[in-house]
Design a protein around this motif. Structure first.
Motif, mmCIF file in Angstrom:
data_model
loop_
_atom_site.group_PDB
_atom_site.id
_atom_site.type_symbol
_atom_site.label_atom_id
_atom_site.label_comp_id
_atom_site.label_asym_id
_atom_site.label_seq_id
_atom_site.Cartn_x
_atom_site.Cartn_y
_atom_site.Cartn_z
ATOM 1 N N CYS A 1 37.753 72.118 -42.740
ATOM 2 C CA CYS A 1 36.957 73.107 -43.475
ATOM 3 C C CYS A 1 36.999 72.862 -44.980
ATOM 4 C CB CYS A 1 37.450 74.517 -43.138
ATOM 5 S SG CYS A 1 37.034 75.010 -41.433
ATOM 6 N N PHE A 2 38.107 72.315 -45.484
ATOM 7 C CA PHE A 2 38.195 71.926 -46.892
ATOM 8 C C PHE A 2 37.158 70.852 -47.201
ATOM 9 C CE2 PHE A 2 40.146 68.902 -49.979
ATOM 10 C CZ PHE A 2 40.133 69.712 -51.099
ATOM 11 N N VAL A 3 37.040 69.869 -46.310
ATOM 12 C CA VAL A 3 36.046 68.814 -46.488
ATOM 13 C C VAL A 3 34.640 69.401 -46.466
ATOM 14 C CG1 VAL A 3 35.019 66.783 -45.384
ATOM 15 C CG2 VAL A 3 37.495 66.966 -45.596
ATOM 16 N N ARG A 4 34.404 70.335 -45.569
ATOM 17 C CA ARG A 4 33.075 70.926 -45.445
ATOM 18 C C ARG A 4 32.691 71.735 -46.681
ATOM 19 N NH1 ARG A 4 30.908 71.371 -40.161
ATOM 20 N NH2 ARG A 4 32.079 70.108 -38.683
ATOM 21 N N PRO B 1 38.257 57.246 -51.647
ATOM 22 C CA PRO B 1 38.881 56.583 -52.799
ATOM 23 C C PRO B 1 38.122 56.779 -54.097
ATOM 24 C CG PRO B 1 37.823 54.974 -51.347
ATOM 25 C CD PRO B 1 37.826 56.276 -50.613
ATOM 26 N N GLU B 2 36.805 57.040 -54.030
ATOM 27 C CA GLU B 2 36.061 57.257 -55.277
ATOM 28 C C GLU B 2 36.396 58.609 -55.898
ATOM 29 O OE1 GLU B 2 34.615 56.568 -52.400
ATOM 30 O OE2 GLU B 2 33.988 54.479 -52.603
ATOM 31 N N ILE B 3 36.816 59.544 -55.065
ATOM 32 C CA ILE B 3 37.139 60.898 -55.548
ATOM 33 C C ILE B 3 38.641 61.079 -55.682
ATOM 34 C CG2 ILE B 3 36.800 63.365 -55.135
ATOM 35 C CD1 ILE B 3 34.529 62.573 -53.209
ATOM 36 N N ARG B 4 39.361 60.632 -54.659
ATOM 37 C CA ARG B 4 40.801 60.804 -54.563
ATOM 38 C C ARG B 4 41.163 62.288 -54.657
ATOM 39 N NH1 ARG B 4 43.647 56.546 -58.475
ATOM 40 N NH2 ARG B 4 45.455 57.119 -57.191
ATOM 41 N N TYR B 5 42.274 62.580 -55.307
ATOM 42 C CA TYR B 5 42.658 63.985 -55.526
ATOM 43 C C TYR B 5 42.369 64.341 -56.969
ATOM 44 C CZ TYR B 5 45.493 68.078 -56.511
ATOM 45 O OH TYR B 5 45.905 69.314 -56.920
ATOM 46 N N VAL B 6 41.732 65.496 -57.177
ATOM 47 C CA VAL B 6 41.430 65.973 -58.522
ATOM 48 C C VAL B 6 42.152 67.295 -58.737
ATOM 49 C CG1 VAL B 6 39.617 66.664 -60.129
ATOM 50 C CG2 VAL B 6 39.170 64.854 -58.462
ATOM 51 N N GLN B 7 42.767 67.418 -59.884
ATOM 52 C CA GLN B 7 43.492 68.647 -60.190
ATOM 53 C C GLN B 7 42.565 69.841 -60.056
ATOM 54 O OE1 GLN B 7 45.007 68.964 -64.148
ATOM 55 N NE2 GLN B 7 46.555 70.484 -63.605
ATOM 56 N N GLY B 8 43.007 70.848 -59.347
ATOM 57 C CA GLY B 8 42.194 72.029 -59.087
ATOM 58 C C GLY B 8 41.800 72.150 -57.626
ATOM 59 N N MET B 9 41.838 71.033 -56.903
ATOM 60 C CA MET B 9 41.545 71.096 -55.475
ATOM 61 C C MET B 9 42.543 71.986 -54.739
ATOM 62 S SD MET B 9 40.382 67.235 -54.385
ATOM 63 C CE MET B 9 38.800 66.553 -54.901
ATOM 64 N N ASN B 10 43.745 72.084 -55.283
ATOM 65 C CA ASN B 10 44.752 72.955 -54.671
ATOM 66 C C ASN B 10 44.296 74.407 -54.644
ATOM 67 O OD1 ASN B 10 45.126 72.599 -57.601
ATOM 68 N ND2 ASN B 10 46.785 74.080 -57.384
ATOM 69 N N GLU B 11 43.552 74.812 -55.676
ATOM 70 C CA GLU B 11 43.055 76.187 -55.731
ATOM 71 C C GLU B 11 41.955 76.425 -54.702
ATOM 72 O OE1 GLU B 11 44.531 78.349 -57.462
ATOM 73 O OE2 GLU B 11 45.676 77.163 -58.896
ATOM 74 N N VAL B 12 41.174 75.388 -54.405
ATOM 75 C CA VAL B 12 40.099 75.513 -53.423
ATOM 76 C C VAL B 12 40.657 75.551 -52.006
ATOM 77 C CG1 VAL B 12 37.993 74.440 -52.516
ATOM 78 C CG2 VAL B 12 38.464 74.366 -54.968
ATOM 79 N N LEU B 13 41.700 74.774 -51.747
ATOM 80 C CA LEU B 13 42.292 74.752 -50.414
ATOM 81 C C LEU B 13 43.095 76.017 -50.115
ATOM 82 C CD1 LEU B 13 43.036 73.299 -47.763
ATOM 83 C CD2 LEU B 13 44.911 72.180 -49.014
ATOM 84 N N ALA B 14 43.693 76.612 -51.135
ATOM 85 C CA ALA B 14 44.623 77.734 -50.924
ATOM 86 C C ALA B 14 44.037 78.878 -50.095
ATOM 87 C CB ALA B 14 45.140 78.243 -52.265
ATOM 88 N N LEU C 1 46.518 64.087 -49.436
ATOM 89 C CA LEU C 1 46.757 62.644 -49.345
ATOM 90 C C LEU C 1 45.762 61.984 -48.397
ATOM 91 C CD1 LEU C 1 50.659 62.405 -49.261
ATOM 92 C CD2 LEU C 1 49.127 61.571 -51.052
ATOM 93 N N LEU C 2 45.500 62.629 -47.271
ATOM 94 C CA LEU C 2 44.553 62.083 -46.322
ATOM 95 C C LEU C 2 43.143 62.083 -46.921
ATOM 96 C CD1 LEU C 2 44.143 60.923 -43.553
ATOM 97 C CD2 LEU C 2 43.914 63.237 -42.638
ATOM 98 N N PHE C 3 42.800 63.157 -47.609
ATOM 99 C CA PHE C 3 41.493 63.233 -48.260
ATOM 100 C C PHE C 3 41.353 62.117 -49.297
ATOM 101 C CE2 PHE C 3 38.658 64.591 -51.634
ATOM 102 C CZ PHE C 3 37.549 65.042 -50.937
#
Length: 461
Positions: A312-315, A274-287, A267-269
């Motif tokens: 680190c997710f942002v990086r 706002p141009e990216i928001r949340y995209v399905q699949g980001m959950n797999e990258v953060l896990a 949510l913070l990301f």
């Protein structure tokens, strides 16, 4: 066995390995006098990747008659088990010795006042032993989240964690809570003047932007409701994140706490980007990041897993953010250009296999490698293997995307015989459900043998 060196094509431009600070993706706020100001933005609907059903790629633990059953503690973490001494083979003995040597080397390197990043990269690229918080510390260093100077770690961690806390406090607050806080901050004198007991009581005036039904871009309520759809998508994705691991799945208080923390990160990301928001699949990258940091043996680090994981997710997304933006698909840094680079890499390294896939069976990289690249191989292998692969990905001095393409190419080379004997249907099925019997260490060694020299390709067999 491959001999010699494989060459990567020159990219269109030199890209930074990792963004600095909280990551250049964190847009939409500025720090002024230790206060964070949110910038107005317009939210567009997010893009979604093709849904992947839980267990589709064989992530579930095998039954008792399989050979991949794992033990888990009460918190859903994988327990390191001692090998059965009665069945130890020479290979397992050598592996045990190798792991202990790497553990000793890593512990020594991480204890130095000045970390030698090149040496750390060499050690970590061969695989980081589980336990002791070694992987968590090493990944933070490899991602640039921790400085090479050990003396600066505490200061850097404290600052970054406080920045995250401020961002979360300012941007994830319910509008009603924010308005109540503003009201409470009014001086008692002013409130007494507005509510003079000797005169008529005055109601607090509500501006147009403060009204829950306001559709204005500056309205806190309008922005709040626009994120409702994102929250629903995040909740759905988190429910199916590694359903075979109690750490992420189930209704235990521990797994629920982990999912809530990950949701806050997304949510913070989304608010900051706002141009990216949340995209399905980001959950797999953060896990993998969240799991590794959460299982750190250092209690203080584990307690701050959310803040550290966010940074680190942002990086790690900084090296591939354009892959999540549909408007950049046709740009030199978009996903189509990356897929083309993979095709070019395969053509030079194995023209026979490239021709068979491109022209004979017409299995294009878009059909299988889109998911490989955007999700950093997190849905092609079992979770333990993902952590091992990421040791190599993050250790590459030329960046994650450089090594990612080399691993993708190695994945094709390691199943060459099956691909050459297959037709369109067989090859597509094989690459969309990559076999789990491929020797992972051999695959990674093939990838490492692909030289990062960007001037030309060359393969000697």
């Amino acid at each position: 066995m491959l001999k010699g060196k494989l060459k990567l094509p020159a990219p269109d431009k030199v890209r930074r390995v990792f963004p600095d600070r909280l990551g250049s993706l964190v847009a939409g706020f500025e720090e002024k006098d230790n206060e964070i100001e949110a910038v107005e933005f317009e939210l567009d609907s997010g893009e979604e990747l093709e849904p992947i059903q839980p267990g589709e790629l064989g992530f579930h633990r095998k039954s008792d008659d399989g050979d991949e059953a794992k033990a888990y503690d009460d918190n859903g973490q994988i327990i390191r088990q001692r090998p059965n001494r009665d069945t130890v083979t020479p290979v397992s003995v050598l592996k045990s010795i190798s792991d202990e040597e790497k553990r000793s080397d890593l512990e020594y390197e991480l204890s130095q006042r000045e970390i030698n990043l090149e040496k750390l990269q060499r050690i970590a690229s061969t695989g980081i032993p589980d336990g002791g918080g070694l992987r968590a510390t090493a990944w933070k260093l490899l991602l640039g989240y921790l400085p090479s100077s050990h003396d600066l770690w505490d200061k850097q961690l404290k600052e970054n964690r406080q920045k995250y806390a401020n961002l979360k406090k300012d941007l994830l607050r319910n509008p009603s809570e924010q308005m109540w806080k503003e009201y409470e901050e009014l001086s008692s004198t002013k409130r007494n003047e507005e509510n003079d007991v000797d005169g008529p009581l005055k109601r607090r005036q509500i501006s147009h932007e403060d009204h829950p039904l306001s559709l204005g871009k500056a309205s806190l309520w309008s922005q709040y409701f626009q994120h409702t759809e994102i929250v629903e998508q995040i909740d759905r994705d988190l429910q199916r994140t590694h359903p075979d691991l109690p750490f992420f799945s189930g209704e235990s208080s521990f797994s629920c706490k982990n999912r809530e923390a990950m949701k806050s990160i997304f949510l913070l990301f989304a608010k900051l980007n706002p141009e990216i928001r949340y995209v399905q699949g980001m959950n797999e990258v953060l896990a993998p990041i969240y799991y590794v940091f959460s299982t750190d043996s250092d209690k203080q680090n584990a307690a701050n897993v959310e803040a550290d994981s966010f940074s680190c997710f942002v990086r790690i997304l900084g090296d591939s953010v354009d892959h999540f933006c549909q408007q950049f698909d046709n740009s030199s840094s978009g996903i189509l250009a990356t897929l083309s680079r993979l095709s070019d890499l395969l053509e030079v390294n194995d023209e026979q296999l490239w021709r068979h896939l491109e022209f004979t069976t017409k299995v294009k990289p878009q059909f299988y490698a889109f998911r490989w690249i955007t999700l950093l191989l997190t849905q092609e292998f079992k979770f333990e293997s993902i952590l091992r692969i990421w040791d190599t990905l993050l250790s590459n001095p030329f960046g994650v995307q450089d090594m990612l393409l080399r691993i993708c190419c190695a994945m094709l080379l390691c199943v060459k015989s099956k691909l050459l004997s297959g037709d369109f249907v067989a090859n597509l099925k094989l690459l969309q459900h990559y076999p789990d019997d491929v020797n992972l260490e051999y695959l990674l060694q093939v990838a490492k043998d692909i030289s990062p020299d960007t001037s030309y390709y060359c393969l000697s067999l």
